[in-house]
Enzyme design. Sequence first.
Site, PDB file in Angstrom:
ATOM      1  N   LYS A  18       0.843  -1.202   0.000  1.00 55.62           N
ATOM      2  CA  LYS A  18       0.000   0.000   0.000  1.00 55.62           C
ATOM      3  C   LYS A  18       0.875   1.247   0.000  1.00 55.62           C
ATOM      4  CE  LYS A  18      -2.114   2.939   2.620  1.00 55.62           C
ATOM      5  NZ  LYS A  18      -2.097   3.975   1.578  1.00 55.62           N
ATOM      6  N   SER A  36       4.788   8.474   9.213  1.00 51.77           N
ATOM      7  CA  SER A  36       4.802   9.393  10.359  1.00 51.77           C
ATOM      8  C   SER A  36       4.765   8.622  11.682  1.00 51.77           C
ATOM      9  CB  SER A  36       3.577  10.302  10.273  1.00 51.77           C
ATOM     10  OG  SER A  36       2.413   9.501  10.387  1.00 51.77           O
ATOM     11  N   ASN A  37       5.127   9.327  12.737  1.00 56.48           N
ATOM     12  CA  ASN A  37       5.088   8.708  14.065  1.00 56.48           C
ATOM     13  C   ASN A  37       3.673   8.373  14.499  1.00 56.48           C
ATOM     14  OD1 ASN A  37       7.755  10.042  13.972  1.00 56.48           O
ATOM     15  ND2 ASN A  37       7.885   9.010  15.936  1.00 56.48           N
ATOM     16  N   GLY A  39       2.720   5.296  12.584  1.00 54.40           N
ATOM     17  CA  GLY A  39       3.642   4.215  12.946  1.00 54.40           C
ATOM     18  C   GLY A  39       3.342   3.649  14.326  1.00 54.40           C
ATOM     19  N   GLU A  55       9.631   2.528  10.511  1.00 54.81           N
ATOM     20  CA  GLU A  55      10.616   3.601  10.341  1.00 54.81           C
ATOM     21  C   GLU A  55       9.837   4.904  10.293  1.00 54.81           C
ATOM     22  OE1 GLU A  55      13.720   3.577  10.603  1.00 54.81           O
ATOM     23  OE2 GLU A  55      14.128   1.429  10.472  1.00 54.81           O
ATOM     24  N   CYS A  81      13.192  11.844   5.522  1.00 48.47           N
ATOM     25  CA  CYS A  81      13.320  11.498   6.947  1.00 48.47           C
ATOM     26  C   CYS A  81      14.742  11.795   7.405  1.00 48.47           C
ATOM     27  CB  CYS A  81      12.979  10.041   7.163  1.00 48.47           C
ATOM     28  SG  CYS A  81      13.943   8.945   6.140  1.00 48.47           S
ATOM     29  N   GLN A 117       1.366  19.938   2.953  1.00 49.08           N
ATOM     30  CA  GLN A 117       2.763  20.032   3.387  1.00 49.08           C
ATOM     31  C   GLN A 117       3.238  21.485   3.326  1.00 49.08           C
ATOM     32  OE1 GLN A 117       4.766  17.582   4.809  1.00 49.08           O
ATOM     33  NE2 GLN A 117       5.955  19.435   5.218  1.00 49.08           N
ATOM     34  N   GLU A 124       9.407  17.480  13.696  1.00 51.61           N
ATOM     35  CA  GLU A 124       9.750  17.305  12.285  1.00 51.61           C
ATOM     36  C   GLU A 124       8.840  18.188  11.421  1.00 51.61           C
ATOM     37  OE1 GLU A 124       8.538  13.629  10.299  1.00 51.61           O
ATOM     38  OE2 GLU A 124      10.575  13.483   9.502  1.00 51.61           O
TER      39      GLU A 124
HETATM   40  P1  NAD Z   1       1.962   8.847   6.844  1.00 49.76           P
HETATM   41  O1  NAD Z   1       2.210   8.205   8.168  1.00 49.76           O
HETATM   42  O2  NAD Z   1       0.886   9.838   6.742  1.00 49.76           O
HETATM   43  O3  NAD Z   1       1.613   7.702   5.771  1.00 49.76           O
HETATM   44  C1  NAD Z   1       2.461   6.606   5.551  1.00 49.76           C
HETATM   45  C2  NAD Z   1       1.640   5.462   4.967  1.00 49.76           C
HETATM   46  O4  NAD Z   1       0.743   4.967   5.964  1.00 49.76           O
HETATM   47  C3  NAD Z   1       0.774   5.873   3.780  1.00 49.76           C
HETATM   48  O5  NAD Z   1       0.755   4.838   2.822  1.00 49.76           O
HETATM   49  C4  NAD Z   1      -0.590   6.021   4.425  1.00 49.76           C
HETATM   50  O6  NAD Z   1      -1.667   5.882   3.528  1.00 49.76           O
HETATM   51  C5  NAD Z   1      -0.559   4.880   5.413  1.00 49.76           C
HETATM   52  N1  NAD Z   1      -1.566   4.939   6.492  1.00 49.76           N
HETATM   53  C6  NAD Z   1      -2.296   6.005   6.901  1.00 49.76           C
HETATM   54  N2  NAD Z   1      -3.138   5.624   7.917  1.00 49.76           N
HETATM   55  C7  NAD Z   1      -2.899   4.309   8.143  1.00 49.76           C
HETATM   56  C8  NAD Z   1      -3.419   3.361   9.067  1.00 49.76           C
HETATM   57  N3  NAD Z   1      -4.355   3.673   9.963  1.00 49.76           N
HETATM   58  N4  NAD Z   1      -2.956   2.090   9.018  1.00 49.76           N
HETATM   59  C9  NAD Z   1      -1.985   1.747   8.135  1.00 49.76           C
HETATM   60  N5  NAD Z   1      -1.450   2.603   7.239  1.00 49.76           N
HETATM   61  C10 NAD Z   1      -1.907   3.869   7.237  1.00 49.76           C
HETATM   62  O7  NAD Z   1       3.369   9.418   6.348  1.00 49.76           O
HETATM   63  P2  NAD Z   1       3.674  10.278   5.041  1.00 49.76           P
HETATM   64  O8  NAD Z   1       3.114  11.646   5.228  1.00 49.76           O
HETATM   65  O9  NAD Z   1       3.288   9.509   3.821  1.00 49.76           O
HETATM   66  O10 NAD Z   1       5.283  10.338   5.069  1.00 49.76           O
HETATM   67  C11 NAD Z   1       6.010  11.280   5.782  1.00 49.76           C
HETATM   68  C12 NAD Z   1       6.595  10.662   7.032  1.00 49.76           C
HETATM   69  O11 NAD Z   1       7.357   9.519   6.696  1.00 49.76           O
HETATM   70  C13 NAD Z   1       7.562  11.600   7.731  1.00 49.76           C
HETATM   71  O12 NAD Z   1       7.327  11.582   9.120  1.00 49.76           O
HETATM   72  C14 NAD Z   1       8.930  10.986   7.441  1.00 49.76           C
HETATM   73  O13 NAD Z   1       9.934  11.276   8.370  1.00 49.76           O
HETATM   74  C15 NAD Z   1       8.598   9.544   7.403  1.00 49.76           C
HETATM   75  N6  NAD Z   1       9.634   8.794   6.688  1.00 49.76           N
HETATM   76  C16 NAD Z   1      10.491   8.009   7.418  1.00 49.76           C
HETATM   77  C17 NAD Z   1      11.514   7.303   6.783  1.00 49.76           C
HETATM   78  C18 NAD Z   1      12.463   6.441   7.567  1.00 49.76           C
HETATM   79  O14 NAD Z   1      13.085   5.550   6.971  1.00 49.76           O
HETATM   80  N7  NAD Z   1      12.623   6.651   8.853  1.00 49.76           N
HETATM   81  C19 NAD Z   1      11.655   7.418   5.401  1.00 49.76           C
HETATM   82  C20 NAD Z   1      10.777   8.236   4.694  1.00 49.76           C
HETATM   83  C21 NAD Z   1       9.759   8.909   5.353  1.00 49.76           C
END
Ligand code: NAD
Length: 480
Positions: free
Chosen positions: A162, A216-217, A220, A237, A271, A318, A372
């Site tokens: 996904k 995102s945290n 996650g 992550e 990230c 954003q 962040e």
């Molecule tokens: P996000 O958490 O909004 O979304 C990430 C994914 O999770 C998307 O596919 C989203 O549709 C899905 N999602 C949303 N709700 C969910 C749920 N309830 N259950 C399961 N999945 C769900 O993050 P984003 O805005 O897409 O990305 C930005 C974030 O990602 C930033 O915080 C960034 O630091 C982090 N990031 C971390 C790394 C790393 O390796 N540490 C790498 C890249 C990005």
Amino acid sequence: MEGRGSREIVSVNPADTRDVVATFQGASAEDARNALAAAQSAFPGWRATPGPERGRILARFAAIARSRKEELGRLMTREQGKILPEALGELEKGLNLVEWFSGEGMRLMGITAPSELPNNLLYTIRQPIGVASVITPWNFPWAIPCWKLAPALVAGNAVVFKPASLVPAMAAKIAEMFAEAGMPPGVFNLVMGAGSEIGDILVEDERVKVVSFTGSNEIGQRVHTICGRRGVKVTCEMGGKNPAIVWEDADLDLALAGVLKGAFGSTGQRCTATSRLLLHEDIADKFLGKLVAAAKAFKIGDGLAPGTDMGPAVDEGQLKTDLEYIESAKKEGAKLLCGGRRLEGGAYAHGYFVEPTVFDGVTPKMRLFQEEVFGPVLATARFKTFDEMLRLANDCRFGLTCAIYTQDLTLALKFTESVEAGMVHVNSPTIGGEAQVPFGGVKGSGVGEREMSKEGLHFFTELKTVFLDYTGKRRDSSIY
Ligand code: NAD
């Protein structure tokens, strides 16, 4: 197959929102469950396929993608906004990862160990886990899927993938190329849709046996909690607030190049972005003078236009976040040195452009030091001593990566040992990772196994220990 959800997923170019990149029908909850059912049915056949053969399918996928690198790079820039050289760099990184993992199909090895008993053989085997959910963010729409999908598949798991809804066209290309590479039906399944509608299903459904999440945290932690309750393997992550330290003896031009790339590369939407700059007070003014001059000279615009240094924010949400953090830092008393505004009118009229922004005088109490932003906004603080610098570096809930610029090897080694981060760069930017070494963070930046390298592969396997007794006799050793 087209989704049957109620929502359309429309991908637009963030540099010019009149340019619609692609439109897909999102997946419904039933589509997500069907994908899990397809993966579960395909799993036994894929598990029985020899590892080297699974690896060869991945290698074909990589070869197909390599032959379309330019086309995929242009699509990534149109859909996500990063400048073309960065998109091509991301493609190369993902390709390296898939190529590396494809060879791991021949190296899914265990260990043999001497037993306490005669005529006994102890060994381990690595086996696939089952159906894997792979959930990814929008900022690296190719490399992150690659570094999760390749180890999951080569290890013999069936996958439901996904991607984030902002980057569906890149995800569709990935699915298309897996099919072309000969991936058996049901082994790789793509579901596109809002996380709020189908995310929980991909984590909670009992058929899902392993979850790999990057994002995102907030999400996650939710994913981690659900997996913890279910007792399934998970890696998350998450965010970063990565410091770059410039010591008094640093090569300032080298440090400048690294900080510019780390802070403003990919419009700060990494990230691993450099989002905190910690400067030794003896060089702080000189360094900031150079940094501000360079940031002001940045050419901002459409990432497909040659010579562009920085593209747009990925979407309006954003962009608003970037501007809100800039306002909040001003209110909290940080000193704005450059940038801070949305770019509007002319070539910027239909995009989400923000200036590269540098603040000085940021303290650990301020939001800009702790939270962040995920945009091109850099928070600077100054220090006098090593201990002060280390306190600043560690005074944050994140711990993904960091960088130190110094000529002093002893100081660099002392720093690498004491900093709370999953990755440390010495005299290079906070960004980057290579297939051969683990990638990931500590504290709020990550929980679970590291990604990439052997660790990333092992995450997608179960380890079985075999005790093979060939004495043919009853055991009377007291250790059993
Ligand atoms: P996000 O958490 O909004 O979304 C990430 C994914 O999770 C998307 O596919 C989203 O549709 C899905 N999602 C949303 N709700 C969910 C749920 N309830 N259950 C399961 N999945 C769900 O993050 P984003 O805005 O897409 O990305 C930005 C974030 O990602 C930033 O915080 C960034 O630091 C982090 N990031 C971390 C790394 C790393 O390796 N540490 C790498 C890249 C990005």
